[in-house]
Enzyme design. Structure first.
Site, PDB file in Angstrom:
ATOM      1  N   ARG A 129      -0.102   2.510 -11.462  1.00  0.00           N
ATOM      2  CA  ARG A 129       0.907   1.851 -10.645  1.00  0.00           C
ATOM      3  C   ARG A 129       2.278   2.481 -10.865  1.00  0.00           C
ATOM      4  O   ARG A 129       2.642   2.850 -11.988  1.00  0.00           O
ATOM      5  CB  ARG A 129       0.986   0.347 -10.961  1.00  0.00           C
ATOM      6  CG  ARG A 129      -0.291  -0.409 -10.667  1.00  0.00           C
ATOM      7  CD  ARG A 129      -0.612  -0.437  -9.186  1.00  0.00           C
ATOM      8  NE  ARG A 129      -1.850  -1.165  -8.932  1.00  0.00           N
ATOM      9  CZ  ARG A 129      -3.035  -0.596  -8.839  1.00  0.00           C
ATOM     10  NH1 ARG A 129      -3.141   0.718  -8.979  1.00  0.00           N
ATOM     11  NH2 ARG A 129      -4.111  -1.320  -8.612  1.00  0.00           N
ATOM     12  N   CYS A 133       0.421   1.908  -5.695  1.00  0.00           N
ATOM     13  CA  CYS A 133      -0.506   2.776  -6.410  1.00  0.00           C
ATOM     14  C   CYS A 133       0.075   4.178  -6.598  1.00  0.00           C
ATOM     15  O   CYS A 133       0.872   4.643  -5.794  1.00  0.00           O
ATOM     16  CB  CYS A 133      -1.823   2.886  -5.646  1.00  0.00           C
ATOM     17  SG  CYS A 133      -2.722   1.336  -5.524  1.00  0.00           S
ATOM     18  N   HIS A 177       0.829  -1.201   0.000  1.00  0.00           N
ATOM     19  CA  HIS A 177       0.000   0.000   0.000  1.00  0.00           C
ATOM     20  C   HIS A 177       0.868   1.258   0.000  1.00  0.00           C
ATOM     21  O   HIS A 177       1.908   1.311   0.660  1.00  0.00           O
ATOM     22  CB  HIS A 177      -0.880   0.040   1.244  1.00  0.00           C
ATOM     23  CG  HIS A 177      -2.130  -0.772   1.120  1.00  0.00           C
ATOM     24  ND1 HIS A 177      -2.966  -0.713   0.025  1.00  0.00           N
ATOM     25  CD2 HIS A 177      -2.709  -1.669   1.981  1.00  0.00           C
ATOM     26  CE1 HIS A 177      -3.993  -1.523   0.208  1.00  0.00           C
ATOM     27  NE2 HIS A 177      -3.863  -2.122   1.382  1.00  0.00           N
TER      28      HIS A 177
END
Length: 278
Positions: free
Chosen positions: A265, A256, A182
C-alpha cells in the site's frame, strides 16, 4: 521401377495429425483473443464505465446541494496559500521520528478549523453503507470523485468511487478521515497518488461544508495489513518512523502499489487547514 505403396492406415494417421495440429492452432488463437478481450475489458472498459458513473454521481450530489456542476474541472482550494485496494525530510512526507511538521501558523490554522467544526454539522448526513455523500477534489491530479461509506470492492471501489474506512472519522472531525481508492482499473481514481507533494491542497465537500486539507507526508510502501496508518493518530506499525505522535485533524489516502499489483500500500497523509460552511 516399383511405385511406393501408401497404406490407408498411414494416410489416416497423417490426416489425424494435421487435424490435431489445426485444432490446436485454432484453440490457441481463440484463447489469445479471449485473453486480449479480457485485458481490454479490465484496462479500458472498466475505467470508462466507472469514470462515467462516478462523474454522474458527483453531478447528482452537486444538484442535491445546489452547487453548479463543473465537468472535468476541480474546485479551487479554499485557501490559496489490512487496508483496502493503493526524498527524505519532513517537508516531503518521508521519515520523521517526531511526526510533527506543523509550524505555529499551521497549528493556528488547525485550531481555527477545529473551532469551526464545533458550530456546524460537518458532514450534513449520516451515510449508510456504500452511500456516496461527499466529493474529493485534488487539483494537482485533476481529480474529482465521489466519496462513499465503506471500502467494499463491488459496492464502492469498483464503481470508481473513493471509499471511507468505516470506523475512522468523518471530514473536519478530530482524528483521521481515511480513504481508499483503486490505483488501476475501475476508474483508477488514485492512479497518480504518488505524484502528490508536501503542500499540495485537496478539498472534501459535503452537504454542510467544504474542508481543505494540505498534504504533509507520504509513505511510499507498506504492508497491506498495516492498519496503523488509518488509526486516529496515524502511524505505520511496519515502518514506525512514518506517521504522527500527536492528535490532530488528519486525512489519509491509501491505494495499492506497485501498479497492477495489490501486494503493498501507498499512503499519503494530510492535515486540515480550513473549513468553509455552506
Amino acid at each position: 521401377m516399383r511405385a511406393p505403396v501408401v497404406h490407408h492406415r498411414t494416410r489416416r494417421r497423417r490426416a489425424l495429425r494435421r487435424r490435431a495440429l489445426w485444432t490446436g492452432g485454432e484453440v490457441l488463437v481463440t484463447v489469445g483473443v479471449v485473453l486480449m478481450l479480457l485485458v481490454v475489458h479490465q484496462l479500458w472498459w472498466t475505467n470508462r464505465q466507472a469514470r462515467a458513473g462516478a462523474e454522474r454521481q458527483v453531478q447528482a450530489l452537486e444538484r442535491e446541494w445546489g452547487t453548479p456542476s463543473r465537468p472535468g474541472k476541480t474546485a479551487p482550494a479554499t485557501d490559496p496559500s489490512h487496508l483496502a485496494d493503493p526524498g527524505d525530510g519532513s517537508d516531503d512526507g518521508s521519515e520523521d521520528g517526531s511526526g510533527d511538521t506543523s509550524s505555529s501558523s499551521s497549528g493556528g490554522q488547525e485550531r481555527r478549523a477545529a473551532a469551526g467544526t464545533a458550530t456546524v454539522n460537518t458532514t450534513g448526513v449520516h451515510p449508510s453503507w456504500s452511500q456516496a455523500y461527499a466529493v474529493l477534489r485534488i487539483p494537482r491530479l485533476g481529480l474529482r470523485v465521489p466519496v462513499a461509506e465503506g471500502v467494499s470492492k463491488g459496492d464502492v471501489l469498483n464503481k470508481g468511487y473513493v471509499g471511507h474506512y468505516k470506523g475512522t472519522q468523518q471530514p473536519g472531525r478530530a482524528g483521521n478521515f481515511a480513504l481508499a481508492g483503486h490505483r488501476n482499473t475501475h476508474g483508477e481514481p488514485f492512479r497518480y497518488l504518488n505524484r502528490l507533494r508536501s503542500g499540495d491542497t485537496l478539498t472534501v465537500e459535503t452537504k454542510a461544508a467544504t474542508f481543505t486539507y494540505v498534504v504533509d507526508k507520504t509513505l511510499p510502501q507498506t504492508s497491506a495489513r498495516d492498519d496503523g496508518v488509518i488509526r486516529a493518530v496515524p502511524r505505520s506499525t511496519v515502518r514506525p518512523s512514518y506517521g504522527y505522535t500527536d492528535p490532530g485533524y488528519y486525512i489519509t489516502l491509501t491505494t495499492c502499489t506497485p501498479e497492477y499489483t495489490s501486494r503493498y500500500r501507498l499512503v499519503v497523509w494530510g492535515k486540515l487547514r480550513s473549513m468553509r460552511p455552506r
